[in-house]
Write an enzyme that holds these catalytic residues in place. Structure first.
Site, short mmCIF file in Angstrom:
data_model
loop_
_atom_site.label_atom_id
_atom_site.label_comp_id
_atom_site.label_asym_id
_atom_site.label_seq_id
_atom_site.Cartn_x
_atom_site.Cartn_y
_atom_site.Cartn_z
N SER A 1 73.50 54.22 -2.77
CA SER A 1 73.10 54.65 -4.39
C SER A 1 71.35 54.07 -4.29
O SER A 1 71.27 53.45 -3.49
CB SER A 1 73.87 53.66 -5.44
OG SER A 1 73.39 52.28 -5.03
N THR B 1 72.36 42.49 -0.54
CA THR B 1 73.67 43.18 -0.84
C THR B 1 74.33 43.53 0.68
O THR B 1 73.39 44.16 1.59
CB THR B 1 73.59 44.31 -1.68
OG1 THR B 1 74.73 44.81 -1.74
CG2 THR B 1 72.73 45.43 -1.26
N TYR C 1 70.23 51.95 -6.43
CA TYR C 1 70.20 50.73 -6.33
C TYR C 1 70.17 50.07 -4.93
O TYR C 1 69.32 49.00 -4.65
CB TYR C 1 71.48 50.10 -7.10
CG TYR C 1 71.60 48.68 -6.72
CD1 TYR C 1 70.81 47.52 -7.06
CD2 TYR C 1 72.98 48.29 -6.11
CE1 TYR C 1 71.19 46.53 -6.77
CE2 TYR C 1 73.06 47.02 -5.45
CZ TYR C 1 72.49 46.15 -5.77
OH TYR C 1 72.61 44.91 -5.52
N HIS C 2 71.29 50.35 -4.27
CA HIS C 2 71.40 49.74 -2.98
C HIS C 2 70.37 49.97 -1.94
O HIS C 2 69.70 49.38 -1.37
CB HIS C 2 72.63 50.28 -2.17
CG HIS C 2 73.91 49.81 -2.87
ND1 HIS C 2 74.73 50.46 -3.62
CD2 HIS C 2 74.72 48.55 -2.59
CE1 HIS C 2 75.72 49.64 -4.04
NE2 HIS C 2 75.63 48.46 -3.35
N LYS D 1 67.33 47.53 -2.11
CA LYS D 1 67.51 46.42 -1.62
C LYS D 1 67.13 46.77 -0.01
O LYS D 1 66.80 45.55 0.90
CB LYS D 1 68.95 45.97 -1.78
CG LYS D 1 69.47 45.64 -2.78
CD LYS D 1 69.20 44.44 -3.57
CE LYS D 1 69.53 43.84 -4.81
NZ LYS D 1 69.32 42.52 -5.17
N1 USQ Z 1 85.63 51.02 -7.91
C1 USQ Z 1 87.03 51.66 -8.28
N2 USQ Z 1 87.28 51.57 -9.43
C2 USQ Z 1 86.48 51.06 -10.43
C3 USQ Z 1 85.15 50.47 -10.00
C4 USQ Z 1 84.83 50.52 -8.72
O1 USQ Z 1 87.77 52.16 -7.45
O2 USQ Z 1 86.96 50.98 -11.67
C5 USQ Z 1 85.29 51.40 -6.46
C6 USQ Z 1 84.08 51.98 -6.07
O3 USQ Z 1 84.16 53.47 -6.03
C7 USQ Z 1 83.57 51.38 -4.84
C8 USQ Z 1 84.13 49.92 -4.92
O4 USQ Z 1 85.00 49.95 -5.99
O5 USQ Z 1 84.07 52.06 -3.83
C9 USQ Z 1 83.06 48.88 -5.25
O6 USQ Z 1 82.44 49.03 -6.48
P1 USQ Z 1 81.86 48.21 -7.42
O7 USQ Z 1 81.16 48.70 -8.58
O8 USQ Z 1 82.85 46.85 -7.55
O9 USQ Z 1 80.60 47.50 -6.46
P2 USQ Z 1 79.40 48.26 -6.03
O10 USQ Z 1 78.73 49.30 -6.99
O11 USQ Z 1 79.27 48.37 -4.47
O12 USQ Z 1 78.27 47.02 -6.54
C10 USQ Z 1 78.64 45.63 -6.64
C11 USQ Z 1 77.20 44.97 -7.52
C12 USQ Z 1 76.10 44.97 -6.69
C13 USQ Z 1 76.36 44.59 -5.36
C14 USQ Z 1 77.25 45.03 -4.53
C15 USQ Z 1 77.80 44.19 -3.46
O13 USQ Z 1 77.13 45.78 -8.73
O14 USQ Z 1 75.11 44.09 -7.22
O15 USQ Z 1 74.99 44.43 -4.47
O16 USQ Z 1 78.58 45.10 -5.40
S1 USQ Z 1 78.37 45.38 -1.94
O17 USQ Z 1 79.31 46.25 -2.68
O18 USQ Z 1 79.08 44.65 -0.88
O19 USQ Z 1 77.44 46.24 -1.49
#
Ligand code: USQ
Length: 400
Positions: free
Chosen positions: A187, A145, A189-190, A193
């Site tokens: 998190s 990730t 989870y992160h 990784k």
């Molecule tokens: N967010 C909002 N509103 C929502 C959902 C999320 O504003 O309804 C915000 C969160 O606070 C965060 C961002 O959007 O700042 C991204 O959240 P996300 O749930 O889209 O992504 P994340 O939790 O980081 O995890 C997802 C995948 C994970 C992958 C990661 C890639 O679930 O498996 O590893 O994206 S990355 O984000 O580049 O680390």
């Protein structure tokens, strides 16, 4: 090539398995169907009606004339089963998707934190140890990730895994160092990784395993040209507060007239990639493995960066949806810049699917089509990052 896809029933694993099968590879899925089990545990369901694994595989045989194998093995728990599989099938590559992938799910309670660490770390270590014990030369392609880097820039573009630098050590001498980019997970989870990265580095050094670690951004989209060939092949689509990722959540919220749930100011900048490009990247990684004895090959698997509030505005422009700034349930920087190098895949020939091309189609083909399957009560994000948030202390995301 013979390819084992660990976690091949999941959101990325399923479309990647179909894509690789279509390219002529001999694909076998290893999956304990844990993601379907978590759906039941959360009382949440995929927006799209997904078929059982048996129906999926039968449909693929019917539609494409190609066969995908399937073994139910828990990679984290059943080491012997995994080793036997490697010995019997002798795959040339293993694609490792078999990890709990939701940050909010991993932060819900201590049980989920422990499950995520136990499951993800054991799965990764079992794969590596079993390859060594089998004596086979199996290329490991792992879905990592972008979140291992954190989302800051330190005033520079985030490189692909390593900082190759001259370090000035005490005494003024300068030494050449190849340093894994400092990790900053947001998190549990992160963090798993991040820990995976060290397992890979160790096994690449000690046992000369060939490992590619793909630092992937947030996936958007649902269908690929393979999953859209038959309703029984449809990919899952998560929109709930734990598993739904930001853009896919906004898309479905727009489809059902639910205000777009922007966390805090929406100033978080993140990296994104379309689901079809994910499958193509896996293929490119398979075709370009590191040599034995080489360090882990780390590739950033993302094509665009966007700020959350800009995405909400874009979806709102296409759909007329209202935007709502909700208190941020996470502990993360309220505003960040993000510059990421993704030159490896572009140089290898990836042609990115852009958001501006695909977004409207996604709203029409998924959000509107399946709107009647949405359970509105599953939309709010309820997993909180800290005890203070759980205790109900108002949490101002701008102060984090
Ligand atoms: N967010 C909002 N509103 C929502 C959902 C999320 O504003 O309804 C915000 C969160 O606070 C965060 C961002 O959007 O700042 C991204 O959240 P996300 O749930 O889209 O992504 P994340 O939790 O980081 O995890 C997802 C995948 C994970 C992958 C990661 C890639 O679930 O498996 O590893 O994206 S990355 O984000 O580049 O680390």
């Amino acid at each position: 090539m013979k390819i084992a896809v660990l976690g091949g029933d999941g959101f990325c694993g399923w479309p990647a398995s179909l894509y690789l099968s279509e390219q002529g590879h001999e694909v076998t899925i290893i999956d304990n169907l844990s993601r379907r089990g978590i759906d039941a545990e959360l009382g949440a369901d995929s927006l799209t009606p997904i078929s059982s694994i048996e129906e999926r595989l039968a449909a693929w045989r019917e539609v494409s004339g190609r066969s995908i194998g399937y073994h139910s093995i828990d990679v984290a728990q059943d080491y012997d089963g995994l080793l036997d599989f490697f010995r019997e099938e002798e795959p040339g590559a293993v694609i490792h998707f078999a990890e709990q992938r939701a940050a909010p799910y991993s932060m819900k309670n201590s049980q989920n934190k422990r499950y995520t660490v136990d499951n993800n770390i054991n799965a990764t270590h079992n794969v590596l140890a079993a390859i060594v014990e089998s004596g086979l030369d199996i290329h490991v392609v792992h879905l990592g990730t972008m979140g291992v880097y954190g989302y800051g820039t330190a005033g520079m573009e985030i490189p692909e895994g390593y900082l190759d630098v001259l370090v000035e050590v005490p005494g003024g001498k300068q030494v050449e160092q190849s340093i894994l980019y400092p990790s900053n997970p947001g998190s549990v989870y992160h963090m798993t990784k991040v820990l995976d990265q060290h397992l890979f580095a160790y096994y690449a050094k000690n046992d000369e395993l060939r490992v590619t670690d793909l630092h992937q951004g947030i996936i958007w989209g649902t269908h690929t040209s393979q999953t859209s060939r038959d309703d029984r092949l449809i990919n899952r689509f998560d929109y709930d507060g734990d598993y739904g990722t930001v853009l896919n959540r906004f898309i479905i919220q727009a489809g059902v007239g639910y205000p777009l749930t922007v966390h805090g100011t929406g100033g978080q900048t993140r990296a994104f990639i379309h689901i079809s490009d994910m499958a193509r990247c896996i293929e490119l990684a398979l075709e370009n493995p590191p040599a034995r004895g080489e360090r882990v090959k780390i590739i950033n698997q993302m094509t665009e960066t966007h700020r959350v509030r800009d995405l909400a505005e874009l979806v709102s422009r296409f759909s007329g949806a209202r935007i709502e700034h909700v208190p941020n349930p996470r502990k993360e920087s309220a505003e960040n810049e993000l510059y990421v190098s993704n030159k490896t895949f572009l140089e290898l020939g990836l042609k990115p699917t852009t958001l501006s091309e695909g977004l409207l189609r996604e709203i029409e083909e998924v959000a509107i089509k399946y709107a009647d399957r949405v359970d509105l009560s599953k939309i709010p994000a309820q997993s909180l990052w800290t005890k203070e948030q759980a205790a109900g202390v108002p949490h101002d995301s701008r102060a984090v």
